[in-house]
Design an enzyme around this catalytic site. Structure first.
Site, PDB file in Angstrom:
ATOM      1  N   HIS A  29       4.619  -2.539 -20.634  1.00 14.01           N
ATOM      2  CA  HIS A  29       4.493  -1.599 -21.753  1.00 14.01           C
ATOM      3  C   HIS A  29       4.036  -0.215 -21.287  1.00 14.01           C
ATOM      4  CE1 HIS A  29       0.752  -3.740 -21.039  1.00 14.01           C
ATOM      5  NE2 HIS A  29       0.113  -2.647 -21.461  1.00 14.01           N
ATOM      6  N   CYS A  85       5.098   0.195 -13.798  1.00 16.91           N
ATOM      7  CA  CYS A  85       3.961  -0.098 -14.681  1.00 16.91           C
ATOM      8  C   CYS A  85       3.131   1.177 -14.773  1.00 16.91           C
ATOM      9  CB  CYS A  85       3.169  -1.317 -14.208  1.00 16.91           C
ATOM     10  SG  CYS A  85       2.356  -1.163 -12.616  1.00 16.91           S
ATOM     11  N   GLY A  90      -0.012  -2.920  -9.911  1.00 17.90           N
ATOM     12  CA  GLY A  90       0.145  -4.327 -10.296  1.00 17.90           C
ATOM     13  C   GLY A  90       1.535  -4.835  -9.966  1.00 17.90           C
ATOM     14  N   HIS A 118      11.280   3.266   7.543  1.00 20.39           N
ATOM     15  CA  HIS A 118      10.532   2.425   8.482  1.00 20.39           C
ATOM     16  C   HIS A 118      10.339   0.995   7.993  1.00 20.39           C
ATOM     17  CE1 HIS A 118       8.411   5.816  10.994  1.00 20.39           C
ATOM     18  NE2 HIS A 118       9.730   5.931  10.951  1.00 20.39           N
ATOM     19  N   ARG A 152      13.099   0.188  16.704  1.00 16.58           N
ATOM     20  CA  ARG A 152      11.775  -0.417  16.886  1.00 16.58           C
ATOM     21  C   ARG A 152      11.180  -0.936  15.581  1.00 16.58           C
ATOM     22  NH1 ARG A 152      10.856   5.018  16.469  1.00 16.58           N
ATOM     23  NH2 ARG A 152       8.915   5.707  15.470  1.00 16.58           N
TER      24      ARG A 152
END
Ligand code: RB5
Length: 171
Positions: A29, A85, A90, A118, A152
């Site tokens: 919400h 959110c 969260g 990355h 890498r």
């Protein structure tokens, strides 16, 4: 003349900033106000976006929508997720519980770019109460035009993925 044409073709290739992707989007919400704006921004960039809700402003729990989106991303190989959110926190915490999900909370262009470059992030998390419309647009552009660098970073991402298989360390 040949040189001008070569430059034109090169420029048009460079302008094509990303390949078309399929995204699943979800919010709570506190993220629903910008959900359709974010969806449109991704669509404008040529992506397909499937909205997994919610579709009203009623209070909902962000882990439920993180779960809906992440399950779809894991089911359909090569897709990505968008979670919104209030803070983005969260959603990112919940999403990263899923083995195979690398969710990145992006509050600015730099983190969006690095998340792709990355970390090969496959879910972008946004905070409606943190980032305004202009910043959200810049974040999405940055995320979208950046590809995973590999090299890498591949081994490191594989190590993140392997962590998902270690299991619970709760006492
Ligand atoms: C909802 O009030 C809020 O806690 C939620 O949207 C999110 O910010 C949680 O991390």
């Amino acid at each position: 003349l040949k040189k001008i044409w070569t430059q034109k073709i090169y420029k048009s290739i460079m302008r094509k900033e990303s390949i078309n992707m399929k995204y699943f989007i979800g919010a709570d919400h506190a993220g629903i106000e910008i959900k359709s704006y974010v969806k449109e921004l991704f669509e404008e960039r040529g992506h397909e976006v499937v909205d997994l809700g919610p579709f009203s402003k009623d209070r909902v729990d962000y882990p439920d929508y993180a779960s809906k989106v992440c399950k779809k991303v894991l089911e359909e190989q090569g897709t990505m997720g968008i979670l919104i959110c209030g803070s983005g926190l969260g959603m990112s915490m919940a999403a990263n519980k899923f083995d195979g999900i690398r969710a990145a909370l992006c509050h600015n262009e730099y983190s969006a770019r690095m998340a792709r470059k990355h970390n090969d992030a496959n879910v972008i998390c946004l905070g409606e109460r943190v980032s305004g419309h202009g910043m959200i647009e810049a974040i999405i552009k940055s995320w979208d035009k950046t590809e995973f660098e590999g090299g890498r970073h591949s081994g490191r991402v594989e190590k993140i993925n392997a962590l998902g298989k270690i299991g619970s360390c709760r006492s």
